[in-house]
Design an enzyme around this catalytic site. Structure first.
Site, PDB file in Angstrom:
ATOM      1  N   LYS A   1      30.614  80.829   3.601  1.00  0.00           N
ATOM      2  CA  LYS A   1      29.911  80.898   2.480  1.00  0.00           C
ATOM      3  C   LYS A   1      30.125  82.160   1.610  1.00  0.00           C
ATOM      4  O   LYS A   1      30.386  82.102   0.363  1.00  0.00           O
ATOM      5  CB  LYS A   1      28.508  81.022   2.611  1.00  0.00           C
ATOM      6  CG  LYS A   1      28.065  79.297   3.203  1.00  0.00           C
ATOM      7  CD  LYS A   1      26.433  79.480   3.253  1.00  0.00           C
ATOM      8  CE  LYS A   1      26.257  77.851   3.855  1.00  0.00           C
ATOM      9  NZ  LYS A   1      24.757  77.595   3.891  1.00  0.00           N
TER      10      LYS A   1
ATOM     11  N   ALA B   1      21.045  88.548   8.318  1.00  0.00           N
ATOM     12  CA  ALA B   1      21.454  89.229   6.949  1.00  0.00           C
ATOM     13  C   ALA B   1      22.804  88.654   6.633  1.00  0.00           C
ATOM     14  O   ALA B   1      23.590  89.273   6.079  1.00  0.00           O
ATOM     15  CB  ALA B   1      21.358  90.652   7.065  1.00  0.00           C
TER      16      ALA B   1
ATOM     17  N   GLY C   1      25.577  84.969   5.590  1.00  0.00           N
ATOM     18  CA  GLY C   1      25.861  84.398   4.171  1.00  0.00           C
ATOM     19  C   GLY C   1      24.551  83.396   4.105  1.00  0.00           C
ATOM     20  O   GLY C   1      24.061  83.011   2.938  1.00  0.00           O
ATOM     21  N   ALA C   2      23.756  82.767   5.231  1.00  0.00           N
ATOM     22  CA  ALA C   2      22.699  81.836   5.019  1.00  0.00           C
ATOM     23  C   ALA C   2      21.650  82.360   4.202  1.00  0.00           C
ATOM     24  O   ALA C   2      21.093  82.090   3.291  1.00  0.00           O
ATOM     25  CB  ALA C   2      22.504  81.286   6.360  1.00  0.00           C
TER      26      ALA C   2
END
Length: 262
Positions: free
Chosen positions: A66, A127, A129-130
């Site tokens: 991401k 901490a 991309g999600a």
């Protein structure tokens, strides 16, 4: 015509996205072909470019790409700029745009489940991309405070510093309890769970895992063992973020139907 759609990530074989988008497409009589494309970081740019150059209509990005997908795009929506991660790709005026529907999808799922975040104390584990994807939308609901707990403290500090109204929960700090706990790590895909201390939990605490299916179970089972009665996997978020991506691709708003316990 058949619209070509795809999900790029690693892993992807578990994904329910093809079924979800097929259901959305049937609501409007669209014919789609939704592919699951497992891809390494080194191949991401070329595989995405090949897909759109060969007529791809839209794509989703999942872990662990991401953040890397930012570099592939020509333009970013405001949501993607705020999150600094991309989970949806689309073509507009001949350019490849990146969007992020994760945050809005999570907030919409919270609304449907009547999970309150306004004036609430929230702990987010992870901490990556999600978490980057959901943080701006969560902050917009005006929680009392958000703390970020991550194995690498410096990564959590960097994310908190650019987000506002966030700080870092230092490793094994058990002096705080929270109203909502969110697991944003990918440990569940490996059958593992991040730490979950009893001191973090109040009688009414809600625990939510951004993953769904088997990947959500290690964290949710640990929460239930600690007496948490309200636990949720991210299946609802998956549907809601998918609906926002579908709307971006086709300018149609699909209806979402979920079982009451999802």
């Amino acid at each position: 015509m058949t619209y070509q759609l795809a999900l790029f990530g690693d892993p992807v074989k578990h994904s329910l996205s093809p079924q979800i988008h097929q259901g959305f497409a049937q609501q409007f009589g669209f014919d789609i072909d939704y592919q699951l494309i497992q891809v390494s970081a080194a191949e991401l740019r070329s595989r995405i470019n090949d897909f759109f150059n060969s007529g791809g209509h839209g794509a989703n990005i999942t872990i662990p790409h991401k953040q890397a997908a930012l570099a592939v795009t020509d333009q970013l929506t405001e949501r993607a700029q705020q999150a600094a991660v991309v989970n949806t790709l689309f073509i507009k005026d001949g350019q490849l745009w990146g969007d992020n529907t994760d945050g809005a999808g999570l907030v919409n799922d919270f609304k449907q489940k009547q999970i309150q975040t306004h004036n609430q104390r929230i702990l987010i584990l992870g901490a990556g991309g999600a978490v980057k994807g959901i943080l701006p939308a969560l902050l917009a609901t005006k929680p009392e405070h958000i703390r970020i707990y991550n194995r690498t403290i410096e990564k959590a500090r960097q994310l908190a510093a650019r987000s506002g109204n966030c700080d870092v929960l230092i490793k094994d700090d058990t002096t705080h309890a929270f109203d909502v706990l969110i697991n944003g790590t990918s440990l569940g895909h490996h059958g593992q769970s991040p730490p979950l201390h009893p001191e973090w939990i109040k009688p009414h605490t809600i625990v939510y895992d951004l993953s769904y299916g088997e990947a959500a179970q290690p964290f949710l089972k640990k929460a239930m063992q600690l007496g948490v009665t309200k636990t949720f996997a991210g299946l609802g978020m998956l549907h809601h973020q998918a609906a926002l991506a579908f709307e971006r691709w086709f300018n149609r708003v699909p209806k979402i139907t979920l079982p009451n316990n999802n």
